[in-house]
Scaffold this motif. Structure first.
Motif, PDB file in Angstrom:
ATOM      1  N   HIS A  35       0.522   6.808   6.302  1.00  0.00           N
ATOM      2  CA  HIS A  35       0.048   6.022   5.795  1.00  0.00           C
ATOM      3  C   HIS A  35       0.276   4.522   4.941  1.00  0.00           C
ATOM      4  O   HIS A  35      -0.298   3.539   4.905  1.00  0.00           O
ATOM      5  CB  HIS A  35      -1.405   6.144   5.167  1.00  0.00           C
ATOM      6  CG  HIS A  35      -2.330   7.689   5.816  1.00  0.00           C
ATOM      7  ND1 HIS A  35      -2.681   6.618   6.932  1.00  0.00           N
ATOM      8  CD2 HIS A  35      -2.595   8.748   5.865  1.00  0.00           C
ATOM      9  CE1 HIS A  35      -3.598   7.731   6.775  1.00  0.00           C
ATOM     10  NE2 HIS A  35      -3.730   8.721   6.388  1.00  0.00           N
ATOM     11  N   VAL A  36       1.617   4.410   5.581  1.00  0.00           N
ATOM     12  CA  VAL A  36       2.457   3.707   4.872  1.00  0.00           C
ATOM     13  C   VAL A  36       2.918   2.526   5.816  1.00  0.00           C
ATOM     14  O   VAL A  36       2.822   3.480   6.620  1.00  0.00           O
ATOM     15  CB  VAL A  36       3.278   4.186   3.805  1.00  0.00           C
ATOM     16  CG1 VAL A  36       4.624   3.540   3.211  1.00  0.00           C
ATOM     17  CG2 VAL A  36       3.655   4.827   2.481  1.00  0.00           C
ATOM     18  N   PRO A  37       2.578   1.305   5.323  1.00  0.00           N
ATOM     19  CA  PRO A  37       2.386   0.588   6.067  1.00  0.00           C
ATOM     20  C   PRO A  37       4.108   0.626   6.880  1.00  0.00           C
ATOM     21  O   PRO A  37       5.166   0.614   6.077  1.00  0.00           O
ATOM     22  CB  PRO A  37       2.264  -1.151   6.550  1.00  0.00           C
ATOM     23  CG  PRO A  37       1.927  -0.936   4.766  1.00  0.00           C
ATOM     24  CD  PRO A  37       1.794   0.767   4.290  1.00  0.00           C
ATOM     25  N   TYR A  40       7.243  -1.594   5.085  1.00  0.00           N
ATOM     26  CA  TYR A  40       7.372  -1.086   4.249  1.00  0.00           C
ATOM     27  C   TYR A  40       9.005  -0.463   4.815  1.00  0.00           C
ATOM     28  O   TYR A  40       8.802   0.585   5.444  1.00  0.00           O
ATOM     29  CB  TYR A  40       6.714   0.277   3.409  1.00  0.00           C
ATOM     30  CG  TYR A  40       6.993   0.666   2.333  1.00  0.00           C
ATOM     31  CD1 TYR A  40       7.566  -0.402   1.509  1.00  0.00           C
ATOM     32  CD2 TYR A  40       7.831   1.635   2.132  1.00  0.00           C
ATOM     33  CE1 TYR A  40       8.297   0.176  -0.325  1.00  0.00           C
ATOM     34  CE2 TYR A  40       8.312   2.223   1.099  1.00  0.00           C
ATOM     35  CZ  TYR A  40       8.323   1.890  -0.404  1.00  0.00           C
ATOM     36  OH  TYR A  40       9.185   1.892  -0.898  1.00  0.00           O
ATOM     37  N   SER A  62      -8.948   4.690  -3.054  1.00  0.00           N
ATOM     38  CA  SER A  62      -9.336   4.028  -3.233  1.00  0.00           C
ATOM     39  C   SER A  62      -7.401   3.893  -3.991  1.00  0.00           C
ATOM     40  O   SER A  62      -6.769   2.875  -2.954  1.00  0.00           O
ATOM     41  CB  SER A  62      -9.374   3.218  -4.641  1.00  0.00           C
ATOM     42  OG  SER A  62      -9.063   2.166  -4.660  1.00  0.00           O
ATOM     43  N   ARG A  65      -5.309   4.658  -0.890  1.00  0.00           N
ATOM     44  CA  ARG A  65      -5.190   2.905  -0.247  1.00  0.00           C
ATOM     45  C   ARG A  65      -4.157   2.501  -0.941  1.00  0.00           C
ATOM     46  O   ARG A  65      -3.651   1.717  -0.102  1.00  0.00           O
ATOM     47  CB  ARG A  65      -6.399   2.928   0.275  1.00  0.00           C
ATOM     48  CG  ARG A  65      -7.425   2.921   1.259  1.00  0.00           C
ATOM     49  CD  ARG A  65      -8.691   2.202   1.792  1.00  0.00           C
ATOM     50  NE  ARG A  65      -9.274   1.493   0.759  1.00  0.00           N
ATOM     51  CZ  ARG A  65     -10.561   1.931  -0.042  1.00  0.00           C
ATOM     52  NH1 ARG A  65     -10.868   3.407   0.527  1.00  0.00           N
ATOM     53  NH2 ARG A  65     -11.201   1.430  -0.950  1.00  0.00           N
ATOM     54  N   SER A  66      -4.363   2.239  -2.006  1.00  0.00           N
ATOM     55  CA  SER A  66      -3.807   1.115  -2.647  1.00  0.00           C
ATOM     56  C   SER A  66      -1.872   1.484  -2.682  1.00  0.00           C
ATOM     57  O   SER A  66      -1.063   0.658  -2.658  1.00  0.00           O
ATOM     58  CB  SER A  66      -4.243   0.580  -3.535  1.00  0.00           C
ATOM     59  OG  SER A  66      -4.375   1.582  -5.241  1.00  0.00           O
ATOM     60  N   ALA A  68      -0.189   3.407  -0.664  1.00  0.00           N
ATOM     61  CA  ALA A  68       0.210   3.616   0.629  1.00  0.00           C
ATOM     62  C   ALA A  68       0.637   1.890   0.630  1.00  0.00           C
ATOM     63  O   ALA A  68       1.576   2.025   1.628  1.00  0.00           O
ATOM     64  CB  ALA A  68      -0.707   4.723   1.682  1.00  0.00           C
ATOM     65  N   LYS A  69      -0.300   1.575   0.582  1.00  0.00           N
ATOM     66  CA  LYS A  69      -0.392  -0.143   1.158  1.00  0.00           C
ATOM     67  C   LYS A  69       1.128  -0.657   1.122  1.00  0.00           C
ATOM     68  O   LYS A  69       1.420  -1.154   1.870  1.00  0.00           O
ATOM     69  CB  LYS A  69      -1.447  -0.534   0.475  1.00  0.00           C
ATOM     70  CG  LYS A  69      -1.907  -1.809   1.339  1.00  0.00           C
ATOM     71  CD  LYS A  69      -2.227  -2.893   0.260  1.00  0.00           C
ATOM     72  CE  LYS A  69      -2.691  -4.762   1.200  1.00  0.00           C
ATOM     73  NZ  LYS A  69      -4.021  -4.930   0.517  1.00  0.00           N
ATOM     74  N   ARG A  70       1.731  -0.207   0.106  1.00  0.00           N
ATOM     75  CA  ARG A  70       3.275  -0.429  -0.623  1.00  0.00           C
ATOM     76  C   ARG A  70       3.809   0.086  -0.773  1.00  0.00           C
ATOM     77  O   ARG A  70       5.055  -0.718  -1.078  1.00  0.00           O
ATOM     78  CB  ARG A  70       2.600  -2.350  -1.650  1.00  0.00           C
ATOM     79  CG  ARG A  70       2.011  -2.873  -0.792  1.00  0.00           C
ATOM     80  CD  ARG A  70       2.295  -4.100  -1.973  1.00  0.00           C
ATOM     81  NE  ARG A  70       1.518  -5.574  -2.000  1.00  0.00           N
ATOM     82  CZ  ARG A  70       0.211  -6.279  -2.158  1.00  0.00           C
ATOM     83  NH1 ARG A  70      -0.219  -5.267  -3.287  1.00  0.00           N
ATOM     84  NH2 ARG A  70      -0.160  -7.639  -1.880  1.00  0.00           N
ATOM     85  N   HIS A  72       3.828   2.394  -3.379  1.00  0.00           N
ATOM     86  CA  HIS A  72       4.179   2.718  -4.879  1.00  0.00           C
ATOM     87  C   HIS A  72       3.592   3.507  -5.458  1.00  0.00           C
ATOM     88  O   HIS A  72       3.581   3.390  -6.773  1.00  0.00           O
ATOM     89  CB  HIS A  72       2.665   1.407  -5.322  1.00  0.00           C
ATOM     90  CG  HIS A  72       2.421  -0.067  -5.099  1.00  0.00           C
ATOM     91  ND1 HIS A  72       4.116  -0.415  -6.266  1.00  0.00           N
ATOM     92  CD2 HIS A  72       1.551  -0.837  -4.715  1.00  0.00           C
ATOM     93  CE1 HIS A  72       3.488  -2.084  -5.139  1.00  0.00           C
ATOM     94  NE2 HIS A  72       2.854  -1.792  -4.911  1.00  0.00           N
TER      95      HIS A  72
END
Length: 167
Positions: A35-37, A40, A62, A65-66, A68-70, A72
């Motif tokens: 799920h990590v783009p 990245y 939430s 999502r947040s 994995a998005k970057r 973190h």
């Protein structure tokens, strides 16, 4: 929130003591790395000297999502004790932000990040503590990290004030 984070290390220590005599089986681990783009770029951590523990201040979906998005965090511990691997332990996750400890800057380059799902006004669960204990002990053995290098995020972060903390 500051009070909760301040007492997090004491609570972790208490949990380690309480659950120390139990045979600790590995928690359920869910691989969430897909799920990590793709944009990245994973890169090996320079060293692994610290474990930094965080609180999400959000629910599970939430947080997943947040985070994995970057990229973190390396791991997220859900309230039921399930562990989500977001960025593999061998790679740098952007979890510590502007940070410093004992003269070492950019702590993300030298640490594994573990997030606990939860809010400042709601205690962590026994299942979370059991999984956290297992993760910490596993990484301490693997990377020879002493207890004094298992830290809460607020201890290493510096910069602007947290907009969510009351002054």
């Amino acid at each position: 929130m500051i009070y909760r984070l301040t007492n997090l290390l004491l609570t972790i220590t208490a949990a380690l003591f309480l659950f120390g005599e139990l045979a600790q089986a590995a928690p359920k681990i869910v691989d969430y790395q897909r799920h990590v783009p793709r944009k990245y770029k994973t890169k090996k951590r320079q060293s692994t000297k610290y474990i930094i523990v965080h609180s999400t201040e959000a629910g599970l979906s939430s947080s997943l999502r947040s985070l994995a998005k970057r990229g973190h965090t390396n791991y997220l511990v859900a309230r039921n004790g399930t562990v989500y691997r977001i960025v593999h332990k061998n790679y740098r996750a952007n979890h510590a932000g502007r940070s410093m400890w004992s003269g070492q800057t950019s702590i993300s380059n030298h640490s594994i990040g573990i997030e606990l799902v939860g809010y400042h006004n709601d205690p962590f669960t026994k299942d979370q503590y059991k999984s956290l204990k297992w993760l910490i002990e596993t990484f301490q053995k693997q990377y020879k990290i002493p207890d004094r290098h298992v830290l809460e995020h607020y201890r290493v972060a510096y910069g602007g004030a947290n907009r969510w903390a009351k002054k």
